[in-house]
Motif scaffolding. Structure first.
Motif, PDB file in Angstrom:
ATOM      1  N   PHE A 162       0.797  -1.217   0.000  1.00 33.47           N
ATOM      2  CA  PHE A 162       0.000   0.000   0.000  1.00 33.47           C
ATOM      3  C   PHE A 162       0.836   1.277   0.000  1.00 33.47           C
ATOM      4  O   PHE A 162       0.489   2.251  -0.673  1.00 33.47           O
ATOM      5  CB  PHE A 162      -0.952   0.020   1.206  1.00 33.47           C
ATOM      6  N   LEU A 163       1.900   1.287   0.773  1.00 34.81           N
ATOM      7  CA  LEU A 163       2.678   2.519   0.913  1.00 34.81           C
ATOM      8  C   LEU A 163       3.252   3.018  -0.410  1.00 34.81           C
ATOM      9  O   LEU A 163       3.199   4.231  -0.688  1.00 34.81           O
ATOM     10  CB  LEU A 163       3.784   2.326   1.952  1.00 34.81           C
ATOM     11  N   PRO A 164       3.800   2.134  -1.277  1.00 32.73           N
ATOM     12  CA  PRO A 164       4.269   2.634  -2.574  1.00 32.73           C
ATOM     13  C   PRO A 164       3.154   3.287  -3.395  1.00 32.73           C
ATOM     14  O   PRO A 164       3.388   4.289  -4.087  1.00 32.73           O
ATOM     15  CB  PRO A 164       4.800   1.371  -3.264  1.00 32.73           C
ATOM     16  N   GLN A 165       1.948   2.748  -3.317  1.00 30.97           N
ATOM     17  CA  GLN A 165       0.828   3.346  -4.035  1.00 30.97           C
ATOM     18  C   GLN A 165       0.506   4.733  -3.481  1.00 30.97           C
ATOM     19  O   GLN A 165       0.273   5.682  -4.235  1.00 30.97           O
ATOM     20  CB  GLN A 165      -0.408   2.453  -3.922  1.00 30.97           C
ATOM     21  N   GLU A 166       0.484   4.845  -2.163  1.00 30.82           N
ATOM     22  CA  GLU A 166       0.196   6.133  -1.537  1.00 30.82           C
ATOM     23  C   GLU A 166       1.237   7.169  -1.933  1.00 30.82           C
ATOM     24  O   GLU A 166       0.900   8.323  -2.247  1.00 30.82           O
ATOM     25  CB  GLU A 166       0.146   5.982  -0.017  1.00 30.82           C
ATOM     26  N   ARG A 167       2.506   6.773  -1.915  1.00 31.95           N
ATOM     27  CA  ARG A 167       3.572   7.720  -2.251  1.00 31.95           C
ATOM     28  C   ARG A 167       3.510   8.121  -3.718  1.00 31.95           C
ATOM     29  O   ARG A 167       3.652   9.300  -4.060  1.00 31.95           O
ATOM     30  CB  ARG A 167       4.932   7.102  -1.914  1.00 31.95           C
ATOM     31  N   LEU A 168       3.308   7.135  -4.591  1.00 37.19           N
ATOM     32  CA  LEU A 168       3.248   7.414  -6.023  1.00 37.19           C
ATOM     33  C   LEU A 168       2.094   8.350  -6.348  1.00 37.19           C
ATOM     34  O   LEU A 168       2.273   9.388  -7.021  1.00 37.19           O
ATOM     35  CB  LEU A 168       3.109   6.103  -6.796  1.00 37.19           C
ATOM     36  N   LEU A 169       0.903   8.006  -5.885  1.00 39.18           N
ATOM     37  CA  LEU A 169      -0.264   8.833  -6.176  1.00 39.18           C
ATOM     38  C   LEU A 169      -0.175  10.183  -5.468  1.00 39.18           C
ATOM     39  O   LEU A 169      -0.515  11.219  -6.041  1.00 39.18           O
ATOM     40  CB  LEU A 169      -1.540   8.109  -5.761  1.00 39.18           C
TER      41      LEU A 169
END
Length: 256
Positions: A162-169
């Motif tokens: 989840f964290l990579p998605q949050e950072r990317l978006l």
């Protein structure tokens, strides 16, 4: 929103009885996860309409009520914990993956990632909306004493998926804001970027709506409509993103 009009009120009626029984909210999470996985198994198994379509559709609606219930129960009984929050998020992912694979086979894997990006957008837009207005997004957990090994495992899964998605978006949304507002957006521009209608659009694509729609698709014997709707939802959010950039431009022009 469906959860506020239907599922949350139903869940609210169960809070007091379960609180009196001292039910652990984490156990509610595990129960609604089991219901979701069972629904996916029945869809994949096939068979008569009542077993492969009607029963999973009903199970998913019960799962949604319980999914609305666990947080309410935790807050009402002072049992909010870090473990519970991570567990709820990650068990929803398990159910999403099981359902998408049951319906679309191997294509369910990338569809689950797309669905996660849609749900993460909902999370980020609500957080941005509240931050722009100085509101608290999530209250701190009321209870400590989490099992350190369980919590560490849940955090590791969250950090990996989840964290990579949050950072990317999150970075992309901020970059788009800077592109229309300049290097130092004003508080007014941030509020224009995060109006309530935009937050509501994303919220209406949340998991409650997703599973309600899947239930209807199952009853109509067209479960593939559910997985095919995910790219459409992603395209809708891209359109909404352009719209909120336009809101910032209008705010900027109105002040010049």
């Amino acid at each position: 929103m469906l959860n506020e009009r239907i599922y949350r009120p139903l869940a609210q009626r169960l809070v007091d009885p379960l609180a009196r029984l001292d039910v652990n909210p984490a156990h509610v999470v595990l129960v609604h996860t089991a219901l979701g996985v069972a629904a996916a198994w029945l869809i994949r198994r096939g068979g008569p309409w009542w077993r492969s379509r009607l029963t999973p559709a009903l199970l998913l609606q019960v799962k949604t009520v319980l999914d609305n219930l666990d947080g309410q129960l935790a807050r009402a009984t002072g049992q909010t914990t870090e473990t519970g929050r991570y567990l709820d998020t990650e068990m929803d992912l398990v159910v999403d993956l099981a359902l998408n694979v049951a319906i679309a086979g191997r294509a369910g894997l990338p569809l689950t990632v797309l669905q996660s990006l849609i749900l993460t957008t909902d999370f980020l837009w609500e957080r941005e909306h509240r931050a722009a207005r100085g509101e608290v997004f999530r209250e701190a957990a009321a209870q400590a004493g989490d099992n350190p090994h369980v919590l560490a495992g849940l955090k590791a899964v969250y950090a990996a998926y989840f964290l990579p998605q949050e950072r990317l978006l999150g970075r992309w949304f901020e970059t788009r804001l800077l592109g229309v507002a300049g290097d130092f957006p004003t508080p007014e521009q941030r509020r224009a970027y995060t109006p309530l209608p935009i937050t509501a659009v994303a919220a209406n694509l949340g998991l409650t709506t997703q599973l309600a729609f899947l239930g209807l698709c199952l009853l109509g014997n067209r479960p593939q409509l559910y997985t095919r709707s995910l790219p459409v939802q992603g395209a809708l959010l891209l359109g909404v993103q352009r719209w909120r950039e336009g809101q910032v431009k209008r705010e900027t022009v109105s002040r010049t």
